[in-house]
Write an enzyme that holds these catalytic residues in place. Structure first.
Site, PDB file in Angstrom:
ATOM      1  N   ASN A 297       0.789  -1.154  -0.016  1.00  0.00           N
ATOM      2  CA  ASN A 297      -0.133  -0.074   0.043  1.00  0.00           C
ATOM      3  C   ASN A 297       0.844   1.149  -0.019  1.00  0.00           C
ATOM      4  O   ASN A 297       2.196   1.262  -0.009  1.00  0.00           O
ATOM      5  CB  ASN A 297      -0.917   0.012   1.295  1.00  0.00           C
ATOM      6  CG  ASN A 297      -0.294   0.283   2.470  1.00  0.00           C
ATOM      7  OD1 ASN A 297       0.927  -0.340   2.598  1.00  0.00           O
ATOM      8  ND2 ASN A 297      -0.968   1.033   3.472  1.00  0.00           N
ATOM      9  N   CYS A 299       2.121   3.477   2.070  1.00  0.00           N
ATOM     10  CA  CYS A 299       2.983   3.659   3.003  1.00  0.00           C
ATOM     11  C   CYS A 299       3.965   2.624   3.523  1.00  0.00           C
ATOM     12  O   CYS A 299       4.748   2.536   4.098  1.00  0.00           O
ATOM     13  CB  CYS A 299       2.345   4.154   4.340  1.00  0.00           C
ATOM     14  SG  CYS A 299       1.692   5.867   4.346  1.00  0.00           S
ATOM     15  N   GLU A 301       3.596  -0.497   4.681  1.00  0.00           N
ATOM     16  CA  GLU A 301       3.451  -1.298   5.960  1.00  0.00           C
ATOM     17  C   GLU A 301       2.672  -2.355   5.537  1.00  0.00           C
ATOM     18  O   GLU A 301       2.436  -3.481   6.263  1.00  0.00           O
ATOM     19  CB  GLU A 301       2.769  -0.513   7.135  1.00  0.00           C
ATOM     20  CG  GLU A 301       1.387  -0.460   7.001  1.00  0.00           C
ATOM     21  CD  GLU A 301       0.857   0.431   6.243  1.00  0.00           C
ATOM     22  OE1 GLU A 301      -0.196   0.926   6.229  1.00  0.00           O
ATOM     23  OE2 GLU A 301       1.702   1.105   5.611  1.00  0.00           O
TER      24      GLU A 301
END
Length: 822
Positions: A297, A299, A301
């Site tokens: 995704n 970011c 994570e």
């Protein structure tokens, strides 16, 4: 039993929040004023006229009721009502907050409830265009999207059907970026994306440098997907293979250290690219029989298979502290309820793409995480950068992992395992049955931690006291972290001077009036070495089956070798990815607390053309110095908006008008003093014209303030402020606007800055031993909002023009709650 209708759409009369079961909300939630403003602006429902009619309590009741509806698929009406009350209770207490799409959309009958998506990308014209359409549909309703470019044939490769040559993955990336530019997520923010390319792709070098000029591909984060093979080659100083993505055929070799140096150089320059350690990701992949995870995704994570999605939620660790320890029993019970909540979200969800629904329900991944960890450490008097701090992080996450696994296993017994269970790593003797293929993710919590009034994720505090623009009243206040304030008062070292010093970018490490124990406990991100940042991330990663969203902070003086060391350490300690940010490294960052006045770090490996802000008809776009030598001012639009302020000077009342551009930046200045035709008026007109020319040519307003402040001629006091001259008055008005935007102007910006008392004594206004003028009081907001204010990234908030901050691999606004990727 027969399945019941679990539709969550309901209606309520204007001004009243009523859940579908008919009971009215009565409990008030303990929210800070800022949290209520953020909720009103972004989350609460509005009527056809755009008027907010939902209360925060009504919002949580709406969400609890909607997420309880899937209980009817597996149990009784009584069980559904019990679940609803449990869900409402953990949210109303702010012990747990789900991701933003769930808060915004649950119970409305529209929009996704998930935050994280990875969209498949096939190497064909039809596949690329289909992906662009699917991404637009996901982003339209609030989801962030990730893409793996690794399967796209390299630039110049032959195309059999047209006898032409392939445009390559970077051209595909630019196309996806242009599509995302057209989309506003859920009507509330720009689209957020992640592009990942395998380090073995023949076009990897072009990918590494594709964002060197800021502003290009601006709505994408980029990360290199690194293999253990590549990292070992970096360590050994050897070459590694490049492979054709469709056939796997070796097409060449590159020196691993040379490529790694380019990755590190980009990260040193502006934080990109990050790195995703794909072998570490897939060692934890529970469904390898379906495929490898090669993208994440926005970011970084949440690694996912193509067309998987994941819904997230975070436990507020600040609420699980006894006098000297963690409240383990309460944490256990909350973890169990949240796993049930997030599992229900999968069935209550609305999916914009059929393939996403099928994949999401096949693996039923959820992302339970944490926030408020820094608050927990400070409350327990444990330094973040200590063995004890790292061990607590490891212990807390291991506990949550164990309890979430138990709950998912219990749900599997009553509801069934995830459909893709057969062939997964859990489909083996002695392995527990699981309802959810993955359970844990430490995700960005910028906005939801603002709602909860706690620190973000597993990040350290970024400030103990800071200037905050009041988005209701417009004035700039000083906010103090509640835990720090109490400790300072109890320890006898609290003072308004200290709080103001810290708010202006100072560090308690430099204050002799702060005891040694407090300096050790109340460390902020800038006090912590990158090694401790990485070690803390690795401690959490040990128990997290997905990934960790965290920023490894570096001082401006950090070298490329420092960044290289952090990247290698992250791989060696088993992290699944790494994102770094060097203070002041963004070319567009003009004024950053803690970096002003320090020598700019030298280029890491070789000199590069310096990027400067040059105006264009569409706004400020960075261009390489030397590309143009003659700066031309931006054209003035037909209509502009502005403010006019009166200020008293030694030559009479002066009126200063500041007009702003479409982004809220100062654009031009007009000033009047006395009658037209006088020498004072003529000189002031000349100053104003030059200021306007500078602003329209891209000169930062803070630099103009720095040049004008301190010029002295017939000084006077105006409402407690020393106005030295007409030029000084103009600078004063501009600086007030900058401070209201959240920008801190340090004393270094004014070479002649003196205290009010000293200035008055020097000018003969009153004796030097007289009482100084009253200074604005430091204000505590009663929450941990101070932990939400890291150093600015330099980028502006599109909503309130405040500075966005770089944290948890994301950009967000601590003033209004805007977040680019949460």
């Amino acid at each position: 039993m027969a399945k019941k209708d679990i539709s969550t759409k309901s209606t309520s009369p204007v001004g009243v929040s009523v859940p579908a079961n008919g009971s009215k909300v009565e409990h008030k939630i303990d929210l800070s004023e800022n949290a209520r403003v953020v909720l009103q602006k972004r989350y609460l429902r509005r009527n056809a006229n755009g008027e907010v009619y939902e209360t925060p309590e009504g919002m949580l009741r709406r969400v609890a009721h909607a997420i309880a509806q899937p209980e009817f698929l597996h149990g009784t009406e009584a069980e559904a009502k019990e679940a609803e009350e449990q869900f409402y209770g953990i949210m109303a207490s702010l012990d747990f907050v789900p991701n933003s799409p769930t808060l915004m959309n649950a119970g409305t009958g529209a929009g996704t409830l998930s935050a994280c998506f990875v969209i498949g990308l096939d190497d064909s014209m039809e596949g690329i265009m289909t992906t662009a359409k699917e991404a637009a549909m996901v982003q339209k309703f609030g989801g962030g999207t990730g893409f793996a470019l690794s399967g796209i044939r390299p630039k110049g490769a032959a195309i059999a059907t047209t006898h032409g040559k392939a445009c390559g993955p970077i051209a595909v990336l630019r196309h996806l970026s242009s599509v995302s530019t057209l989309v506003t997520q859920g009507g509330k923010r720009d689209g957020a994306n992640m592009a990942v390319m395998d380090v073995h792709h023949p076009d990897i070098e072009e990918f590494i440098t594709c964002k060197h000029v800021e502003g290009q591909i601006h709505n994408f984060n980029i990360s290199v997907g690194a293999s253990d093979e590549f990292m070992q080659a970096v360590r050994d100083g050897s070459s590694y293979e490049l492979r054709e993505p469709r056939t796997g055929q070796v097409t060449g070799h590159l020196d691993a250290r040379t490529v790694f140096k380019k990755i590190v150089e980009g990260a040193w320059r502006n934080g990109e690219p990050g790195m995703i350690f794909l072998d570490a990701v897939n060692r934890d992949n529970p469904t390898l029989h379906i495929g490898r995870m090669t993208a994440t995704n926005p970011c970084g994570e949440q690694p996912l298979l193509p067309y998987e999605s994941c819904n997230l939620g975070s436990i507020n660790l600040a609420h699980f502290i006894t006098e000297k320890d963690v409240s383990w029993d309460r944490l256990r019970e909350t973890t169990r309820i949240t796993v049930r909540f997030l599992d229900n979200v999968i069935d209550a969800n609305a999916y914009s793409v059929d393939k996403i629904e099928r994949m999401t329900k096949a693996t039923r991944k959820i992302g339970l995480g944490i926030m408020g960890f820094a608050d927990m450490l400070m409350a327990l008097r444990i330094p973040y950068d200590s063995e004890e701090g790292v061990e607590l992080g490891r212990k807390v996450m291991k506990f949550i992992r164990a309890e979430s696994d138990k709950m998912s296993s219990e749900l599997a017994e009553t509801r069934g395992v995830f459909p893709a269970f057969k062939g997964s790593k859990y489909d083996a003797p002695c392995m527990p049955k699981m309802r959810n293929a993955c359970r844990l993710t430490v995700a960005p919590t910028g906005t939801i931690s603002m709602i909860a009034g706690c620190s973000s994720g597993c990040e350290p505090a970024f400030a103990l006291s800071y200037h905050k623009h009041n988005i209701l009243g417009g004035e700039s206040l000083i906010y103090v972290d509640k835990t720090f304030e109490k400790a300072a008062r109890d320890g006898g070292f609290y003072s308004e001077a200290l709080m103001r010093y810290l708010a202006d970018g100072g560090s308690i490490q430099d204050r002799p009036d702060v005891p040694a124990w407090a300096k050790r406990v109340f460390v902020t991100a800038s006090d912590i070495s990158p090694e401790w940042h990485v070690r803390m991330q690795a401690a959490f990663q040990e128990s997290v089956d997905s990934g960790i969203s965290k920023t490894i902070n570096f001082p401006n003086s950090a070298t490329a070798e420092d960044v290289r060391t952090a990247y290698m350490l992250a791989w060696e300690l088993g992290c699944k990815g790494i994102t770094v940010y060097r203070a002041g490294s963004r070319e567009k960052e003009v004024l950053t607390a803690g970096t002003k006045g320090k020598p700019k770090a030298e280029a890491p490996f070789a000199a590069h053309p310096e990027v400067v802000e040059e105006p264009s008809s569409k706004g400020r776009e960075p261009v390489a110095a030397g590309a143009r030598h003659n700066l031309l001012p931006r054209q003035r639009p037909g209509i502009v908006s502005g403010i006019t302020e009166r200020v008293r000077t030694g030559h009479g009342n002066m009126y200063v008008t500041i007009n702003f551009d479409e982004a809220g930046h100062p654009f031009e200045v007009f000033s009047t003093l006395g009658k037209a035709g006088g020498c004072d008026s003529a000189q002031l007109e000349a100053i104003s014209r030059l200021i306007s020319l500078a602003l329209r040519s891209g000169v930062d307003a803070a630099q103009i303030v720095e040049q004008l402040r301190g010029i002295t001629c017939d000084p006077v006091w105006e409402a407690g402020t020393l106005v030295r001259s007409a030029p000084d008055a103009v600078a004063l008005i501009i600086s007030r606007h900058l401070e209201n935007q959240g920008r801190t102007l340090p004393a270094a910006a004014d070479p002649k800055a003196v205290t009010a008392g000293d200035a008055a004594a020097q000018l003969g206004l009153f004796p030097s031993n007289a009482a100084p003028l009253l200074q604005p009081k430091a204000i505590s907001n009663g929450t941990h909002d101070a932990a939400l204010a890291p150093r600015p990234s330099g980028a502006r908030c599109p909503d309130c023009s405040g500075y966005l901050v770089a944290q948890e691999g994301c950009l967000r606004c601590p003033d209004c709650g805007y977040s680019k990727c949460e």
